[in-house]
Design a protein around this motif. Sequence first.
Motif, PDB file in Angstrom:
ATOM      1  N   TYR A 132     116.989  14.140  19.317  1.00  0.00           N
ATOM      2  CA  TYR A 132     116.969  15.211  20.298  1.00  0.00           C
ATOM      3  C   TYR A 132     115.563  15.425  20.862  1.00  0.00           C
ATOM      4  O   TYR A 132     115.395  15.703  22.056  1.00  0.00           O
ATOM      5  N   GLY A 133     114.540  15.267  20.027  1.00  0.00           N
ATOM      6  CA  GLY A 133     113.171  15.474  20.486  1.00  0.00           C
ATOM      7  C   GLY A 133     112.760  14.547  21.614  1.00  0.00           C
ATOM      8  O   GLY A 133     111.840  14.862  22.378  1.00  0.00           O
ATOM      9  N   SER A 134     113.443  13.392  21.741  1.00  0.00           N
ATOM     10  CA  SER A 134     113.115  12.461  22.824  1.00  0.00           C
ATOM     11  C   SER A 134     113.428  13.047  24.194  1.00  0.00           C
ATOM     12  O   SER A 134     112.920  12.564  25.211  1.00  0.00           O
ATOM     13  N   LYS A 136     112.534  15.982  25.235  1.00  0.00           N
ATOM     14  CA  LYS A 136     111.591  17.035  25.599  1.00  0.00           C
ATOM     15  C   LYS A 136     111.040  16.900  27.020  1.00  0.00           C
ATOM     16  O   LYS A 136     110.939  17.904  27.740  1.00  0.00           O
ATOM     17  N   PRO A 137     110.676  15.684  27.494  1.00  0.00           N
ATOM     18  CA  PRO A 137     110.204  15.601  28.877  1.00  0.00           C
ATOM     19  C   PRO A 137     111.247  16.080  29.894  1.00  0.00           C
ATOM     20  O   PRO A 137     110.897  16.708  30.898  1.00  0.00           O
ATOM     21  N   VAL A 139     113.720  18.285  29.211  1.00  0.00           N
ATOM     22  CA  VAL A 139     113.839  19.735  29.028  1.00  0.00           C
ATOM     23  C   VAL A 139     112.715  20.441  29.770  1.00  0.00           C
ATOM     24  O   VAL A 139     112.947  21.417  30.520  1.00  0.00           O
ATOM     25  N   ASP A 140     111.480  19.961  29.619  1.00  0.00           N
ATOM     26  CA  ASP A 140     110.338  20.606  30.254  1.00  0.00           C
ATOM     27  C   ASP A 140     110.425  20.531  31.775  1.00  0.00           C
ATOM     28  O   ASP A 140     110.169  21.527  32.478  1.00  0.00           O
ATOM     29  N   ARG A 143     113.142  22.920  33.062  1.00  0.00           N
ATOM     30  CA  ARG A 143     112.688  24.318  33.056  1.00  0.00           C
ATOM     31  C   ARG A 143     111.751  24.606  34.227  1.00  0.00           C
ATOM     32  O   ARG A 143     111.847  25.639  34.889  1.00  0.00           O
ATOM     33  N   HIS A 181     120.758  22.445  18.491  1.00  0.00           N
ATOM     34  CA  HIS A 181     119.532  22.321  19.296  1.00  0.00           C
ATOM     35  C   HIS A 181     119.697  23.033  20.639  1.00  0.00           C
ATOM     36  O   HIS A 181     118.783  23.729  21.107  1.00  0.00           O
ATOM     37  N   GLU A 185     117.695  26.167  22.551  1.00  0.00           N
ATOM     38  CA  GLU A 185     117.110  26.102  23.899  1.00  0.00           C
ATOM     39  C   GLU A 185     117.545  27.293  24.746  1.00  0.00           C
ATOM     40  O   GLU A 185     116.769  27.804  25.566  1.00  0.00           O
TER      41      GLU A 185
END
Length: 279
Positions: A132-134, A136-137, A139-140, A143, A181, A185
């Motif tokens: 899931y952490g992959s 992050k780009p 998700v950012d 947002r 996760h 969020e």
Amino acid sequence: MTEPFGARLRRATDERGPLCVGIDPHASLLAEWGLDDTVEGLERFSRTVVEAVADRVAVLKPQSAFFERFGSRGIAVLERSVEAARAAGALVVMDAKRGDIGSTMAAYAESFLHKDAPLFSDALTVSPYLGYGSLKPAVDTARENGAGLFVLALTSNPEGSEVQHALRADGRSIGATMLAHLAAENAGEEPLGSFGAVVGATLGDLSSYDLAINGPLLAPGIGAQGATPADLPRVFGAAVRNVLPNVSRGVLRHGPEVGALRASAERFAEEIRAAVAPA
């Protein structure tokens, strides 16, 4: 600052009904419409779908692969289709299922989720199976640009279970982990978070999963895959208010007549609205 995707999606589904119509120009579907399997046929197909329903359904979901197979000219058709759909008031979920790490994931995010990108879409489907952490780009970037994501969590294809139902050392399944996760969020977001899950409408009773992620649940499987609007409360339980059912062939098979496409989409929207309305 752009209003978050979750808020825009809630308003769109309240106003137009909770329906996502896929734009899936399979070669066989082009043939059914009497169109050649060419860029010209692709453009005619996509333009017709957008003309028919983009001003009346909440969401359109083009499947990127069916445009990519025509190379740069197909991508140009996709760009025009996204622009026209959004101009008509529909939200666009790009079904590209991107998933990678680091700078590559960031590049995918820039391609679909940055407001200045030619293919900017309101949301993007992504695969979390590099961890899931992959994501992050993505998700950012989502947002920062008021966009959203739909993360593959409990898909309807039979092969998905070998990954999504696998158990971690703590006894929780991978699919349930992805839902957790997403709940994190979306914590505190009103009226709806922008980070959703893909959860198949054909999966039957999902009461063992916590679907209360405060985000949308994109639910493929209505229509040609066998699920019906009446199945939604049984499958999704208390989370049914946040379900965004996706219908593709069930609507598209009525083309190329614009009126028939509209009538089919409106019928599905009303049936879904009735099925998910509070008792």
